[in-house]
Design an enzyme around this catalytic site. Structure first.
Site, PDB file in Angstrom:
ATOM      1  N   SER A  71      79.981  19.760 -10.434  1.00 43.87           N
ATOM      2  CA  SER A  71      79.917  21.107  -9.851  1.00 43.87           C
ATOM      3  C   SER A  71      78.517  21.419  -9.326  1.00 43.87           C
ATOM      4  O   SER A  71      77.511  20.965  -9.897  1.00 43.87           O
ATOM      5  CB  SER A  71      80.272  22.116 -10.956  1.00 43.87           C
ATOM      6  OG  SER A  71      79.971  23.431 -10.554  1.00 43.87           O
ATOM      7  N   TYR A 126      79.541  24.743  -3.469  1.00 42.74           N
ATOM      8  CA  TYR A 126      79.765  26.164  -3.172  1.00 42.74           C
ATOM      9  C   TYR A 126      78.918  26.492  -1.959  1.00 42.74           C
ATOM     10  O   TYR A 126      77.720  26.159  -1.928  1.00 42.74           O
ATOM     11  CB  TYR A 126      79.335  27.043  -4.350  1.00 42.74           C
ATOM     12  CG  TYR A 126      80.379  27.144  -5.437  1.00 42.74           C
ATOM     13  CD1 TYR A 126      81.679  27.569  -5.148  1.00 42.74           C
ATOM     14  CD2 TYR A 126      80.076  26.841  -6.751  1.00 42.74           C
ATOM     15  CE1 TYR A 126      82.643  27.669  -6.143  1.00 42.74           C
ATOM     16  CE2 TYR A 126      81.036  26.940  -7.748  1.00 42.74           C
ATOM     17  CZ  TYR A 126      82.314  27.359  -7.431  1.00 42.74           C
ATOM     18  OH  TYR A 126      83.256  27.462  -8.409  1.00 42.74           O
ATOM     19  N   THR A 137      84.683  24.037  -2.284  1.00 42.79           N
ATOM     20  CA  THR A 137      85.544  25.049  -2.914  1.00 42.79           C
ATOM     21  C   THR A 137      85.658  26.257  -2.002  1.00 42.79           C
ATOM     22  O   THR A 137      84.649  26.807  -1.551  1.00 42.79           O
ATOM     23  CB  THR A 137      84.965  25.460  -4.283  1.00 42.79           C
ATOM     24  OG1 THR A 137      84.943  24.311  -5.122  1.00 42.79           O
ATOM     25  CG2 THR A 137      85.825  26.540  -4.937  1.00 42.79           C
ATOM     26  N   LYS A 152      89.116  22.383  -1.639  1.00 44.68           N
ATOM     27  CA  LYS A 152      89.674  22.818  -2.925  1.00 44.68           C
ATOM     28  C   LYS A 152      89.913  24.328  -2.923  1.00 44.68           C
ATOM     29  O   LYS A 152      89.067  25.087  -2.442  1.00 44.68           O
ATOM     30  CB  LYS A 152      88.689  22.462  -4.049  1.00 44.68           C
ATOM     31  CG  LYS A 152      89.088  22.959  -5.420  1.00 44.68           C
ATOM     32  CD  LYS A 152      88.171  22.388  -6.498  1.00 44.68           C
ATOM     33  CE  LYS A 152      88.620  22.814  -7.883  1.00 44.68           C
ATOM     34  NZ  LYS A 152      88.251  24.185  -8.221  1.00 44.68           N
ATOM     35  N   HIS A 177      92.178  28.004  -9.002  1.00 47.97           N
ATOM     36  CA  HIS A 177      90.940  27.993  -9.789  1.00 47.97           C
ATOM     37  C   HIS A 177      91.252  28.217 -11.279  1.00 47.97           C
ATOM     38  O   HIS A 177      90.547  28.933 -11.987  1.00 47.97           O
ATOM     39  CB  HIS A 177      89.981  29.071  -9.276  1.00 47.97           C
ATOM     40  CG  HIS A 177      88.534  28.661  -9.306  1.00 47.97           C
ATOM     41  ND1 HIS A 177      87.842  28.285  -8.200  1.00 47.97           N
ATOM     42  CD2 HIS A 177      87.661  28.567 -10.331  1.00 47.97           C
ATOM     43  CE1 HIS A 177      86.592  27.984  -8.537  1.00 47.97           C
ATOM     44  NE2 HIS A 177      86.469  28.149  -9.836  1.00 47.97           N
TER      45      HIS A 177
HETATM   46  C1  GLV Z   1      83.292  28.583 -11.580  1.00 49.14           C
HETATM   47  O1  GLV Z   1      83.689  27.679 -10.909  1.00 49.14           O
HETATM   48  C2  GLV Z   1      84.085  29.338 -12.477  1.00 49.14           C
HETATM   49  O2  GLV Z   1      85.323  29.333 -12.346  1.00 49.14           O
HETATM   50  O3  GLV Z   1      83.504  29.966 -13.365  1.00 49.14           O
END
Ligand code: GLV
Length: 394
Positions: free
Chosen positions: A107, A130, A156, A252, A276
């Site tokens: 991430s 991100y 994402t 994603k 998510h």
């Molecule tokens: C970050 O990706 C979250 O879902 O906290």
């Protein structure tokens, strides 16, 4: 040491061994948590069709993802702050995934940096991005990921603003944790966690601290999101990132057939059907219920699509992977299922989670009368009548 037989056992240990704010961060959805709950209950509503008296010898769970051989069609999702669940968590998870033979995704909001994981992982990993308003910072992240030999970029799309998770606000979630009295008292009961944390220098966001300008609070995911994530992210900006990256691109956070069609037309190498983990749009439908229409929109057959289709959100057992594959997904992805392993037992726990999932997938596949994970198909399933058509636009 308790006998570990399922992901739930790892989850119980994770809860015992990890400070409350980080366990809660993992085990929560946004707002009412409806989507978070239904992600798993929808998987449970799909049933497996038992088939007997077929040769079940010589089974295989091997497949491919983005042209690379995998031990099973399963990837590890990016999870923010993995290195707070256990010291050096991203390194441990990446190593376990590499040894097992499945892809790991790091991430942007990780604790170990891209460089840390590159130095420690025996295999290339995927990097999740991100998109931020600071384009220099984004370009720099892409350069760092290229230098680290990352084999795919996962962009994402469903978190440009943060869905509220009540527990994180109540717990004052941050990395490192603020030394308030309740936090200190709670951390003192997590001895192994604390000792390991004291033994690592990695206790804050490794990809960001020291690399990003004008950040008011580098310890808070929610402050970072509000101040830095680009709310104007659109297909033109994704195209800029694709061109700068130049390698395999995975999009994603797609949970709608129209978006899936756009992503396929855009030329994404894969999409991850995702809500998510129920952490963003509360009220969104579970991904497994959306999957057939999304596959129809992308077109093609499993193993032959130019845009592969992966699915996350709700996968906690091998049977869930089987259901996703039987519906036509190319692979499944997990977040919480491996984080529970990490929080429970570090790298060995992630390996354990992967072994459990593969054994469940393999046994269930055999009892469905199948020997090859690549041959699973809709006839292996039974679903409630109207399951995939029970929600329509008004
Ligand atoms: C970050 O990706 C979250 O879902 O906290």
């Amino acid at each position: 040491m308790p006998v570990i037989t399922c992901i739930q056992d790892l989850k119980d240990l994770h809860r015992k061994r990890t400070p409350k704010m980080f366990y809660d961060y993992c085990e929560s959805g946004s707002y009412t948590e409806q989507t978070f709950r239904e992600n798993t209950s929808d998987f449970a509503d799909i049933r497996l069709r038992q088939k007997v008296a077929v040769d079940m010898s010589g089974r295989t769970t091997e497949s491919t993802m983005l042209g690379r051989k995998v031990a099973m069609p399963l990837g590890l999702c990016p999870v923010g702050m993995t290195g707070m669940q256990r010291a050096d968590g991203e390194i441990k998870a990446a190593r376990a995934a590499a040894k097992f033979g499945v892809p790991y995704t790091l991430s942007t909001m990780s604790i170990c940096s891209i460089e840390d994981v590159h130095a420690a992982s025996p295999e290339p990993f995927w990097f999740q991005l991100y998109v931020m308003t600071d384009e220099d910072f984004v370009d720099n992240l892409l350069e760092r990921a290229k230098k680290a030999n990352c084999s795919a970029l996962v962009v994402t799309l469903d978190l440009q603003i943060l869905g509220q998770r009540h527990k994180d606000l109540k717990n004052g979630l941050s990395a490192p944790p603020k030394l308030t009295l309740p936090n200190i008292v709670n951390m003192m009961t997590k001895v192994q966690w604390g000792l390991e944390m004291l033994g690592t220098p990695r206790r804050t966001f490794g990809n960001i601290v020291g690399h990003a300008k004008s950040v008011t609070d580098t310890s808070s995911l929610s402050t970072w999101t509000t101040e830095q994530f680009d709310p104007r992210l659109d297909w033109a900006k994704i195209a800029r990132i694709r061109d700068n990256w130049g390698g395999k691109l995975i999009l994603k956070g797609i949970n709608d057939p129209d978006d899936a069609r756009m992503a396929a037309d855009f030329g994404a190498d894969a999409i991850i059907v995702s809500n998510h983990g129920g952490r963003q749009l509360d009220g969104a439908l579970p991904t497994i219920r959306m999957l057939p229409k999304i596959l129809e929109a992308v077109g093609g057959e499993r193993g032959k699509r130019s845009t592969e289709v992966y699915i996350d959100s709700g996968i906690r057992q091998g049977q869930d992977i089987l259901k996703a594959l039987a519906l036509g997904a190319d692979a499944a992805m997990i977040g919480r299922a491996y984080i529970h392993g990490l929080g429970a037992m570090g790298e060995a726990g992630v390996s354990k989670a992967l072994q459990i999932l593969r054994a469940e997938l393999d046994t269930s596949m055999a009892l469905c009368g199948e020997r090859d994970v690549n041959r699973l198909r809709r006839e292996n399933l039974l679903v409630p009548k109207g399951f995939f058509d029970s929600y329509v636009q008004p």
